[in-house]
Design a protein around this motif. Structure first.
Motif, PDB file in Angstrom:
ATOM      1  N   THR B 104       0.816  -1.210   0.000  1.00  0.00           N
ATOM      2  CA  THR B 104       0.000   0.000   0.000  1.00  0.00           C
ATOM      3  C   THR B 104       0.851   1.262   0.000  1.00  0.00           C
ATOM      4  O   THR B 104       0.340   2.343  -0.261  1.00  0.00           O
ATOM      5  CB  THR B 104      -0.935   0.017   1.222  1.00  0.00           C
ATOM      6  OG1 THR B 104      -0.139  -0.170   2.390  1.00  0.00           O
ATOM      7  CG2 THR B 104      -1.967  -1.074   1.128  1.00  0.00           C
ATOM      8  N   SER B 105       2.137   1.118   0.298  1.00  0.00           N
ATOM      9  CA  SER B 105       2.995   2.307   0.327  1.00  0.00           C
ATOM     10  C   SER B 105       3.472   2.706  -1.056  1.00  0.00           C
ATOM     11  O   SER B 105       3.919   3.824  -1.265  1.00  0.00           O
ATOM     12  CB  SER B 105       4.203   2.088   1.237  1.00  0.00           C
ATOM     13  OG  SER B 105       3.767   1.985   2.568  1.00  0.00           O
ATOM     14  N   LEU B 106       3.405   1.761  -1.995  1.00  0.00           N
ATOM     15  CA  LEU B 106       3.713   2.114  -3.380  1.00  0.00           C
ATOM     16  C   LEU B 106       2.384   2.407  -4.068  1.00  0.00           C
ATOM     17  O   LEU B 106       1.378   1.739  -3.803  1.00  0.00           O
ATOM     18  CB  LEU B 106       4.419   0.948  -4.072  1.00  0.00           C
ATOM     19  CG  LEU B 106       5.859   0.691  -3.633  1.00  0.00           C
ATOM     20  CD1 LEU B 106       6.346  -0.644  -4.155  1.00  0.00           C
ATOM     21  CD2 LEU B 106       6.771   1.808  -4.114  1.00  0.00           C
ATOM     22  N   ASN B 107       2.397   3.384  -4.954  1.00  0.00           N
ATOM     23  CA  ASN B 107       1.155   3.731  -5.647  1.00  0.00           C
ATOM     24  C   ASN B 107       0.838   2.663  -6.692  1.00  0.00           C
ATOM     25  O   ASN B 107       1.643   2.432  -7.596  1.00  0.00           O
ATOM     26  CB  ASN B 107       1.302   5.110  -6.297  1.00  0.00           C
ATOM     27  CG  ASN B 107      -0.039   5.679  -6.700  1.00  0.00           C
ATOM     28  OD1 ASN B 107      -0.948   4.948  -7.046  1.00  0.00           O
ATOM     29  ND2 ASN B 107      -0.171   6.990  -6.633  1.00  0.00           N
ATOM     30  N   PRO B 108      -0.322   2.001  -6.584  1.00  0.00           N
ATOM     31  CA  PRO B 108      -0.608   0.856  -7.462  1.00  0.00           C
ATOM     32  C   PRO B 108      -0.731   1.208  -8.944  1.00  0.00           C
ATOM     33  O   PRO B 108      -0.592   0.323  -9.779  1.00  0.00           O
ATOM     34  CB  PRO B 108      -1.942   0.324  -6.923  1.00  0.00           C
ATOM     35  CG  PRO B 108      -2.553   1.463  -6.191  1.00  0.00           C
ATOM     36  CD  PRO B 108      -1.403   2.245  -5.631  1.00  0.00           C
ATOM     37  N   VAL B 109      -0.984   2.461  -9.287  1.00  0.00           N
ATOM     38  CA  VAL B 109      -1.257   2.780 -10.687  1.00  0.00           C
ATOM     39  C   VAL B 109      -0.048   3.309 -11.454  1.00  0.00           C
ATOM     40  O   VAL B 109      -0.167   3.656 -12.621  1.00  0.00           O
ATOM     41  CB  VAL B 109      -2.440   3.776 -10.834  1.00  0.00           C
ATOM     42  CG1 VAL B 109      -3.682   3.212 -10.188  1.00  0.00           C
ATOM     43  CG2 VAL B 109      -2.105   5.123 -10.249  1.00  0.00           C
ATOM     44  N   PHE B 110       1.100   3.382 -10.797  1.00  0.00           N
ATOM     45  CA  PHE B 110       2.300   3.819 -11.522  1.00  0.00           C
ATOM     46  C   PHE B 110       3.359   2.724 -11.498  1.00  0.00           C
ATOM     47  O   PHE B 110       3.455   1.970 -10.528  1.00  0.00           O
ATOM     48  CB  PHE B 110       2.873   5.100 -10.898  1.00  0.00           C
ATOM     49  CG  PHE B 110       1.946   6.273 -10.985  1.00  0.00           C
ATOM     50  CD1 PHE B 110       1.633   6.847 -12.209  1.00  0.00           C
ATOM     51  CD2 PHE B 110       1.363   6.806  -9.842  1.00  0.00           C
ATOM     52  CE1 PHE B 110       0.771   7.924 -12.292  1.00  0.00           C
ATOM     53  CE2 PHE B 110       0.498   7.894  -9.918  1.00  0.00           C
ATOM     54  CZ  PHE B 110       0.207   8.454 -11.150  1.00  0.00           C
ATOM     55  N   SER B 114       8.593   4.746 -12.625  1.00  0.00           N
ATOM     56  CA  SER B 114       8.129   6.134 -12.587  1.00  0.00           C
ATOM     57  C   SER B 114       8.069   6.642 -11.149  1.00  0.00           C
ATOM     58  O   SER B 114       8.232   7.834 -10.897  1.00  0.00           O
ATOM     59  CB  SER B 114       6.772   6.270 -13.278  1.00  0.00           C
ATOM     60  OG  SER B 114       5.741   5.837 -12.435  1.00  0.00           O
ATOM     61  N   GLN B 115       7.871   5.728 -10.183  1.00  0.00           N
ATOM     62  CA  GLN B 115       7.849   6.192  -8.792  1.00  0.00           C
ATOM     63  C   GLN B 115       9.252   6.519  -8.287  1.00  0.00           C
ATOM     64  O   GLN B 115       9.432   7.412  -7.458  1.00  0.00           O
ATOM     65  CB  GLN B 115       7.173   5.146  -7.898  1.00  0.00           C
ATOM     66  CG  GLN B 115       5.712   4.961  -8.302  1.00  0.00           C
ATOM     67  CD  GLN B 115       4.900   4.112  -7.340  1.00  0.00           C
ATOM     68  OE1 GLN B 115       4.839   4.391  -6.157  1.00  0.00           O
ATOM     69  NE2 GLN B 115       4.305   3.066  -7.848  1.00  0.00           N
ATOM     70  N   ILE B 116      10.237   5.789  -8.787  1.00  0.00           N
ATOM     71  CA  ILE B 116      11.613   6.101  -8.390  1.00  0.00           C
ATOM     72  C   ILE B 116      12.086   7.377  -9.091  1.00  0.00           C
ATOM     73  O   ILE B 116      12.675   8.263  -8.470  1.00  0.00           O
ATOM     74  CB  ILE B 116      12.558   4.921  -8.710  1.00  0.00           C
ATOM     75  CG1 ILE B 116      12.160   3.689  -7.885  1.00  0.00           C
ATOM     76  CG2 ILE B 116      14.006   5.294  -8.416  1.00  0.00           C
ATOM     77  CD1 ILE B 116      12.897   2.423  -8.261  1.00  0.00           C
ATOM     78  N   GLU B 118      10.333   9.756 -10.060  1.00  0.00           N
ATOM     79  CA  GLU B 118       9.648  10.926  -9.498  1.00  0.00           C
ATOM     80  C   GLU B 118      10.492  11.552  -8.390  1.00  0.00           C
ATOM     81  O   GLU B 118      10.718  12.763  -8.367  1.00  0.00           O
ATOM     82  CB  GLU B 118       8.275  10.527  -8.962  1.00  0.00           C
ATOM     83  CG  GLU B 118       7.490  11.735  -8.444  1.00  0.00           C
ATOM     84  CD  GLU B 118       6.151  11.360  -7.824  1.00  0.00           C
ATOM     85  OE1 GLU B 118       5.941  10.176  -7.517  1.00  0.00           O
ATOM     86  OE2 GLU B 118       5.334  12.273  -7.631  1.00  0.00           O
ATOM     87  N   TYR B 154       4.641  -2.936 -12.570  1.00  0.00           N
ATOM     88  CA  TYR B 154       3.819  -2.285 -11.546  1.00  0.00           C
ATOM     89  C   TYR B 154       4.005  -2.987 -10.204  1.00  0.00           C
ATOM     90  O   TYR B 154       4.401  -4.156 -10.159  1.00  0.00           O
ATOM     91  CB  TYR B 154       2.349  -2.338 -11.956  1.00  0.00           C
ATOM     92  CG  TYR B 154       2.047  -1.429 -13.128  1.00  0.00           C
ATOM     93  CD1 TYR B 154       1.735  -0.089 -12.916  1.00  0.00           C
ATOM     94  CD2 TYR B 154       2.107  -1.913 -14.434  1.00  0.00           C
ATOM     95  CE1 TYR B 154       1.482   0.750 -13.985  1.00  0.00           C
ATOM     96  CE2 TYR B 154       1.854  -1.076 -15.505  1.00  0.00           C
ATOM     97  CZ  TYR B 154       1.540   0.259 -15.280  1.00  0.00           C
ATOM     98  OH  TYR B 154       1.299   1.090 -16.336  1.00  0.00           O
ATOM     99  N   HIS B 156       2.098  -4.437  -8.165  1.00  0.00           N
ATOM    100  CA  HIS B 156       1.444  -5.718  -7.906  1.00  0.00           C
ATOM    101  C   HIS B 156       2.143  -6.878  -8.593  1.00  0.00           C
ATOM    102  O   HIS B 156       1.817  -8.032  -8.348  1.00  0.00           O
ATOM    103  CB  HIS B 156      -0.032  -5.658  -8.343  1.00  0.00           C
ATOM    104  CG  HIS B 156      -0.216  -5.583  -9.822  1.00  0.00           C
ATOM    105  ND1 HIS B 156      -0.319  -4.386 -10.501  1.00  0.00           N
ATOM    106  CD2 HIS B 156      -0.297  -6.545 -10.765  1.00  0.00           C
ATOM    107  CE1 HIS B 156      -0.459  -4.627 -11.786  1.00  0.00           C
ATOM    108  NE2 HIS B 156      -0.459  -5.922 -11.984  1.00  0.00           N
ATOM    109  N   GLN B 157       3.103  -6.567  -9.463  1.00  0.00           N
ATOM    110  CA  GLN B 157       3.834  -7.628 -10.147  1.00  0.00           C
ATOM    111  C   GLN B 157       5.077  -8.067  -9.373  1.00  0.00           C
ATOM    112  O   GLN B 157       5.863  -8.865  -9.866  1.00  0.00           O
ATOM    113  CB  GLN B 157       4.203  -7.173 -11.566  1.00  0.00           C
ATOM    114  CG  GLN B 157       2.952  -6.987 -12.438  1.00  0.00           C
ATOM    115  CD  GLN B 157       3.211  -6.227 -13.716  1.00  0.00           C
ATOM    116  OE1 GLN B 157       3.934  -5.236 -13.712  1.00  0.00           O
ATOM    117  NE2 GLN B 157       2.611  -6.673 -14.810  1.00  0.00           N
ATOM    118  N   MET B 167      10.924   0.007  -2.420  1.00  0.00           N
ATOM    119  CA  MET B 167      10.779   1.140  -1.488  1.00  0.00           C
ATOM    120  C   MET B 167      12.157   1.641  -1.043  1.00  0.00           C
ATOM    121  O   MET B 167      12.394   2.847  -0.950  1.00  0.00           O
ATOM    122  CB  MET B 167       9.986   0.709  -0.232  1.00  0.00           C
ATOM    123  CG  MET B 167       8.483   0.700  -0.371  1.00  0.00           C
ATOM    124  SD  MET B 167       7.761   2.323  -0.655  1.00  0.00           S
ATOM    125  CE  MET B 167       7.965   3.094   0.955  1.00  0.00           C
TER     126      MET B 167
END
Lengths: 318, 336
Positions: B104-110, B114-116, B118, B154, B156-157, B167
């Motif tokens: 839940t701490s990682l955004n599931p839709v990106f 792209s989260q790194i 960012e 993503y 979830h993968q 993280m």
């Protein structure tokens, strides 16, 4: 992603076939003899039989259904028993008006609803939220016909800003066309904006409380990025669902607004056909409505999969 | 010990109070500690003892209902009361966080890439391409296999352990001076926990990152912490080097925590795990008394009449301090 789309496309096709069967049988199950309705005052058995023969009512149900589907595939939905005009021509003139009105109303609803919904969620417990909530309640409570009449009274007749009624096709004069549709779209859009606002607000509140929002803040992301990128993207699935449902409802249900503003739309056509027991028209209208719902659902699912990658996987596996 | 030089993070007399519908609640009271580059400081305690609030207050991540006083200094920069834009420049760049639940701490839709990127692009002037290349490097650094292809996947993968590695990669993106890890292994399988802890420890040492590790798991503490800070009801009750604190706990709360850890052999001896009776109290204001007195086997009138200072007790070396009027006997607890 591709297998998911193919899968959904196949589902849509099956649904459409089922819809044609239900439409066909539903119209046949209605009380009243279409030949009688068609004949009007004439009660001569011989001419009634001739009418039955001409309308194909003496064929077996299976043959009638086959003719109906083959005709529909060719774009032939029969002719109105009242006016003698081909049903496809009637739908062809009414449907574009309604679709344009619906899309404009949705545009109003999305812009108003998403903005106020986001503001209400971000400013939770502050005056901005109370104001947004009050607006939403107002939007939900005020009936369309009343809002329409008030709009005509003050904005059209009083201030003369917009025409009070009538319609100009987009092809003839785009500016006049939009000018005529501004008021109906606003009137139709405000009620939906209220629904969109409430769903956006609750989805945003949920997203904003999520752990990934804390992560985004811990990265040093600006409030704008946190709200607009991380929270809103996760709330969009809910918004798209509501908008899709509303678009379906609009296409078949904009009738009150169409009446008030004198728009020659699809809703008005539907009501007229039902009252006149004009079976081919009813059949065509219901079929087109069903097809529209199926198409909208398909597009909503495609939008889901673009918004949330987890949905692609779930669909692809099933 | 890998710790070296001047403290990079200095916390002094930190106090946090929350406004609630039932009046103010004191979550953290006079907490002070230092962390040096490359050092791992563990903050330990039961749920509700103020460890996470302490962690979040470092970079000003608490909700607006929190009032923070005292001082949190990052090198020479005061963070308590610093304006939001200043804090945003610190977050992710100088003080980074790893949280408990990696799903839940990682955004599931990106995508993880792209989260790194960012984080990188917020704090550094990098092109999209450079940032992506750096993200792949970071994924390799935290031990994610075939990082070049996984960068487009993503959350979830990934499995739980791999997500937590993502993280950590995200947290280390800008080479922060301080990494705050809030229960980083609590949500993971036991088999994966050790690997993630080793990674944290190893990267902290190699990159010279100071790590503040928040945990309730004393096994985790023993594994990787250099020093320990034991918190109870918002206060520090005992602090010292890990080995020493484990060998000779002076505060009865620390003793209780250690008694509640299952160890091989104890079952065979017929003993049952010792729980500490009662719960961590919710305090509207901090009393001038020992807050642990209600649950403490050694409590007497003195404990209820005044708060004990956090200071060296008896013959302890100066680095080991406990806030207790009647510290457990070093001889008795030694080598339990």
């Amino acid at each position: 992603m591709r297998s998911y789309l193919l899968h959904r496309l196949w589902q849509s096709a099956v649904t459409l076939v089922l819809a044609t069967i239900v439409v066909f049988l539903g119209v046949r199950a209605l009380p009243g003899d279409p030949a009688l309705a068609f004949a009007g005052e004439e009660r001569d058995p011989a001419s009634l039989a001739a009418i039955r023969e001409r309308l194909g009512l003496n064929d077996s149900l299976v043959v009638q259904y086959g003719k109906f589907v083959l005709g529909a595939l060719r774009g032939d939905l029969g002719t109105s028993t009242r006016t003698g005009i081909p049903v496809s021509t009637m739908i062809g003139t009414g449907l574009p008006v309604t679709i344009e009105l619906s899309l404009l109303a949705l545009l109003v609803a999305i812009v108003l609803g998403v903005t106020t919904g986001v503001v209400a969620a971000v400013r939770r417990g502050r005056p901005a939220e109370w104001f947004a909530n009050a607006l939403a309640l107002l939007g939900l409570s005020v009936p369309n016909f009343w809002l329409g009449l008030i709009a005509i009274l003050y904005l059209a007749v009083g201030l003369g800003l917009f025409p009070a009624s009538g319609f100009v096709p987009f092809g003839e004069d785009p500016v006049a066309n939009l000018h005529h549709l501004v008021l109906p779209a606003l009137v139709l859009g405000t009620g939906i904006a209220a629904i969109v606002m409430r769903q956006t607000r609750s989805a945003m509140l949920e997203s904003l409380g999520a752990d990934y929002i804390r992560t985004a803040r811990a990265k040093g992301a600006s409030p704008r990025a946190v709200i607009g990128r991380h929270a809103l993207r996760n709330s969009l699935v809910v918004v798209v669902t509501v908008v899709g449902l509303q678009l379906g409802i609009l296409i078949s249900g904009a009738v009150v607004t169409e009446r008030i503003f004198g728009l020659p739309g699809f809703g008005k056509m539907t009501i007229d056909a039902v009252f006149q027991r004009d079976y081919p028209v009813i059949q065509g209208v219901v079929l087109v409505t069903a097809a529209a719902y199926i198409l909208i659902n398909f597009l909503v699912d495609v939008a889901y999969s673009l918004i949330d990658p987890r949905i692609r996987v779930a669909g692809g596996q099933s | 010990m890998t710790a070296q030089g001047e403290p990079v993070l200095t916390v002094r007399d930190l106090r946090v109070t929350f406004r609630t519908d039932d009046g103010p609640v004191s979550a953290v009271d006079s907490v002070s500690f230092d962390v040096r580059p490359g050092e791992v400081l563990a903050v330990v305690g039961e749920s509700g003892c103020g460890k996470s609030v302490t962690a979040m207050s470092i970079a000003g991540l608490l909700p607006p209902s929190a009032t923070v006083t005292g001082s949190v200094r990052l090198r020479d920069q005061e963070l308590v009361g610093a304006p939001e834009p200043t804090l945003r420049r610190v977050r992710g760049a100088e003080v980074a966080y790893v949280f408990q639940e990696p799903m839940t701490s990682l955004n599931p839709v990106f995508t993880v890439g792209s989260q790194i990127t960012e984080t990188l692009r917020i704090h550094q002037k990098l092109s999209r391409k450079q940032a992506l290349a750096r993200a792949v490097e970071l994924l390799a650094l935290v031990g994610i296999p075939s990082p070049a292809s996984r960068v487009g996947a993503y959350p979830h993968q990934f499995s739980g352990g791999m997500r937590q590695r993502v993280m950590i990669a995200m947290a280390l993106a800008c080479d922060p001076a301080v990494l705050v890890a809030d229960e980083p292994t609590t949500a993971l399988d036991v088999t994966v926990q050790a690997a993630v802890l080793d990674l944290l420890r190893d990267l902290g040492t190699r990159l010279g990152t100071a790590i503040v590790l928040i945990t309730h798991d004393l096994g985790v503490v023993a594994d990787i912490a250099d020093r320990v800070l034991v918190m109870y009801a918002g206060r520090v009750v005992e602090t010292g080097p890990t080995q020493e604190l484990f060998d000779a706990p002076r505060h009865h709360y620390t003793l209780g925590l250690l008694g509640a850890v299952p160890t091989a052999g104890r079952r065979a001896a017929g003993g049952r795990l010792q729980e500490i009776p009662g719960l961590v109290p919710v305090l509207h204001e901090q009393p001038d008394a020992c807050t642990f007195a209600e649950r403490c086997p050694a409590a007497d009138e003195q404990c209820r009449a005044g708060a004990p200072a956090l200071e060296p007790r008896d013959t302890d070396p100066t680095t080991h301090r406990a806030a207790c009027w009647h510290p457990a006997d070093a001889l008795l607890t030694k080598g339990r």
